[in-house]
Write a protein that holds these residues in place. Structure first.
Motif, mmCIF file in Angstrom:
data_model
loop_
_atom_site.group_PDB
_atom_site.id
_atom_site.type_symbol
_atom_site.label_atom_id
_atom_site.label_comp_id
_atom_site.label_asym_id
_atom_site.label_seq_id
_atom_site.Cartn_x
_atom_site.Cartn_y
_atom_site.Cartn_z
ATOM 1 N N HIS A 228 63.190 13.323 38.496
ATOM 2 C CA HIS A 228 62.983 13.658 37.075
ATOM 3 C C HIS A 228 62.247 12.528 36.340
ATOM 4 O O HIS A 228 62.695 12.030 35.309
ATOM 5 N N VAL A 229 61.127 12.125 36.892
ATOM 6 C CA VAL A 229 60.374 10.987 36.361
ATOM 7 C C VAL A 229 59.479 11.414 35.203
ATOM 8 O O VAL A 229 58.705 12.381 35.306
ATOM 9 N N THR A 230 59.598 10.677 34.093
ATOM 10 C CA THR A 230 58.688 10.832 32.955
ATOM 11 C C THR A 230 58.071 9.471 32.673
ATOM 12 O O THR A 230 58.773 8.453 32.649
ATOM 13 N N PHE A 231 56.773 9.443 32.463
ATOM 14 C CA PHE A 231 56.066 8.177 32.222
ATOM 15 C C PHE A 231 54.932 8.423 31.235
ATOM 16 O O PHE A 231 54.219 9.413 31.319
ATOM 17 N N ARG A 232 54.788 7.495 30.301
ATOM 18 C CA ARG A 232 53.647 7.546 29.388
ATOM 19 C C ARG A 232 53.068 6.146 29.266
ATOM 20 O O ARG A 232 53.785 5.152 29.320
ATOM 21 N N TYR A 233 51.748 6.082 29.047
ATOM 22 C CA TYR A 233 51.091 4.797 28.829
ATOM 23 C C TYR A 233 51.397 4.299 27.422
ATOM 24 O O TYR A 233 51.646 5.110 26.517
ATOM 25 N N PRO A 234 51.419 2.979 27.215
ATOM 26 C CA PRO A 234 51.721 2.435 25.888
ATOM 27 C C PRO A 234 50.798 3.009 24.812
ATOM 28 O O PRO A 234 49.575 3.005 24.969
ATOM 29 N N ALA B 145 50.423 6.098 24.027
ATOM 30 C CA ALA B 145 49.983 7.476 24.276
ATOM 31 C C ALA B 145 50.895 8.475 23.563
ATOM 32 O O ALA B 145 52.101 8.259 23.439
ATOM 33 N N GLU B 146 50.304 9.572 23.089
ATOM 34 C CA GLU B 146 51.084 10.583 22.376
ATOM 35 C C GLU B 146 51.910 11.430 23.333
ATOM 36 O O GLU B 146 53.068 11.727 23.060
ATOM 37 N N ARG B 147 51.319 11.794 24.449
ATOM 38 C CA ARG B 147 52.063 12.643 25.388
ATOM 39 C C ARG B 147 52.182 11.926 26.732
ATOM 40 O O ARG B 147 51.344 11.088 27.081
ATOM 41 N N PRO B 148 53.197 12.217 27.505
ATOM 42 C CA PRO B 148 53.398 11.527 28.781
ATOM 43 C C PRO B 148 52.326 11.892 29.810
ATOM 44 O O PRO B 148 51.821 13.016 29.834
#
Length: 574
Positions: free
Chosen positions: A335-341, A343-346
């Motif tokens: 269940h990995v979620t990642f977003r760049y610093p 960023a609006e959406r992952p």
């Protein structure tokens, strides 16, 4: 700059020697006018030749010894300042090596280069000047005033009138110039950025006939830097003439009032001559201080930029009690979620799958689907926002970074080679490799043929970034470098894109034979590259759109079907 003073601690003994040598040299120089006054007042006036010769000999001895001390101080100051800059550069490099990609994105490569070179040089130059001049000028200023007052306190009033005027003018000029130094360093960053971009992308610039545009872009930045430099130069240009004007007026005042006191019998000619020399020393010490006051603000700007890097803590760090990997390299995304610093959406949203040892897990999807981002989470180039990336059941965040990476063979999307030989590049991940092991890795990577064709074979030179190799050759050497480590996990980030279909097929067949027990994660754009994988993960806008074999996805997954159909329509066989 005081935050950088700890770097001087190893050279404390040499700094003390510089201070002692400077003080001794200045005392000798300050004694010279007094000796000269004695020669005039007691020798020349009385016609005492032996006294003139004896005192003149002392003057020569003092002058020679002062020169030797000054040379020694200059040598030590240069040595300490160079050692200081070496240590700061080394600390910067080591510190930056621990940054995650997030910190690199924040500061920028060109700015890091400027801070490690130009900014360190600015601080080094000012430190050298401080050790040689800033230690000398205060001693000379105070000593000159003491000697002058002891000779004639009344005539010293001239100094006490001139010094505040000169100091006020210096402070006024410095306040105008200081803000511009920060601008100059920022514009140096901009110059480095444009220069680096243009040189790295020179093929693209020429191919698109944008040479004139790039010249204009660089000229605009260059002229902005020049204009700022000219503004600083215009301000600082006033400093030396103003100081010389005040100094000359002071000398005229000394001669004027000194002559009056000589005429009144309150002062001797030799004493006035010595007094004028002390006046020159005092004024020149102020000039040296003013030069330092101009240079120090610029160094402070550079020191601040250096400290910004040294104070920046890596967002990814090792845990206090690191766990060890104990398995064969099974990778699980839970269940990995990642977003760049910022960023609006992952980039990845609730991604879950398992990649098992002895199997090939392929990842496919459109551009921007999050394929490379997914691979970057395994070696901890970035950390997840939610969920877990597990290797053999251990969260990578609970492991030391070196322990995570020592079991990885990573081939980046853009092949990255280093200047040196072919053998040195393949040995990059394992320095103990024999030539036979290197050739085995090259054989598997389908690179042995072109290596053997080179005049020096494994010792053939590779230029910076592999500029003397084709795209396919660079990719194959990068793959050989990963294979040479014989890791438990292989990460191929679109690493076959520059290969023709025939070489691609041979390479994948060779990989199956040599990486039987390894976990392979393979990012690719071609369906032909992934169709034989044990499982294929289809990503779409950061989400898992399907998992299965080629046949399963072809039968049931619309996005995978669209990818296959688009490539078949372009003449590529699925």
């Amino acid at each position: 700059m005081k935050q950088l003073l700890p770097f001087l601690k190893p050279y404390k003994g040499q700094v003390i020697l510089i201070l002692i040598g400077t003080l001794a040299g200045i005392l000798l120089e300050l004694y010279l006018p007094t000796l000269m006054a004695d020669v005039v007042n007691n020798g020349i006036v009385n016609g005492d030749i032996p006294y003139i010769i004896q005192t003149g000999g002392w003057m020569i001895a003092c002058a020679v010894l002062a020169v030797l001390l000054t040379v020694g101080v200059s040598f030590l100051a240069s040595r300490v300042s160079l050692a200081f800059s070496r240590d700061v550069r080394r600390e910067l490099f080591v510190h930056v090596e621990h940054f995650s990609l997030e910190e690199f994105d924040k500061i920028g490569t060109s700015s890091l280069i400027t801070r490690s070179t130009n900014d360190v040089k600015q601080v080094q130059d000012v430190l050298n000047m401080i050790l040689r001049m800033m230690t000398r000028a205060p001693f000379m200023l105070i000593g000159g005033i003491i000697f002058a007052v002891s000779m004639d306190a009344t005539l010293s009033i001239v100094f006490f009138t001139a010094l505040p005027v000169l100091a006020g003018l210096i402070i006024l000029i410095a306040r105008k110039a200081i803000p511009l130094f920060g601008e100059m360093q920022k514009k140096t960053d901009r110059l480095n950025l444009l220069l680096r971009e243009t040189l790295i992308g020179t093929r693209v610039v020429r191919a698109f006939n944008r040479v004139t545009f790039e010249k204009q872009r660089f000229n605009k930045a260059n002229e902005a830097f020049r204009d700022t430099g000219i503004r600083v130069g215009h301000i600082l240009a006033y400093m030396f003439p103003v100081m010389m004007l005040v100094m000359n007026i002071t000398m005229i005042a000394l001669i004027w009032f000194g002559a009056i006191r000589i005429d009144a019998g309150a002062l001797e000619v030799g004493t006035l001559m010595a007094f004028m020399q002390y006046g020159m020393m005092i004024m020149f010490s102020l000039i040296m201080l003013s030069m330092a006051f101009v240079m120090i603000p610029r160094a402070q700007v550079s020191a601040k930029r250096i400290l910004e890097v040294l104070d920046m803590q890596a967002s990814i760090h090792d845990p206090a009690n690191a766990k060890q990997q104990t398995g064969n390299g099974q990778i699980e995304f839970n269940h990995v979620t990642f977003r760049y610093p910022g960023a609006e959406r992952p980039a990845l949203d609730d991604v879950s799958f398992v990649a098992k040892p002895g199997e090939t897990t392929a990842i496919i999807g459109s551009t921007g689907a999050g394929k490379t981002s997914l691979l970057h989470l395994i070696p901890r180039f970035y950390d997840v926002e939610n969920g877990q990336v597990l290797i053999d059941g251990v969260d990578v965040r609970d492991m030391a970074q070196k322990d995570v990476r020592k079991n990885l063979g990573y081939v980046p999307q853009k092949a990255s080679l280093f200047s040196g030989t072919i053998a040195e590049n393949v040995r990059f991940g394992n320095s103990d490799l024999s030539d036979e092991a290197i050739m085995d890795a090259l054989e598997t990577a389908q690179a042995s043929d072109f290596v053997k064709d080179k005049e020096n074979g494994l010792q053939a030179d590779i230029s910076q970034a592999g500029a003397n190799l084709s795209g396919g050759q660079k990719q194959r050497l990068s793959i050989a470098r990963a294979l040479a480590r014989k890791p438990a996990i292989y990460l191929f980030d679109d690493s076959f894109s520059a290969l023709d279909y025939k070489t691609d097929a041979r390479l994948r067949k060779a990989l199956q034979e040599t990486t039987v027990d390894a976990t392979i994660l393979l990012v690719a754009q071609r369906v032909s590259t992934v169709e034989n994988a044990d499982q294929i993960i289809v990503l779409n806008e950061g989400k898992v759109a399907g998992i299965g074999t080629h046949q399963e996805l072809l039968a049931s997954n619309q996005i995978y079907q669209e990818i296959v159909n688009s490539q078949q329509s372009e003449g590529e066989s699925a």
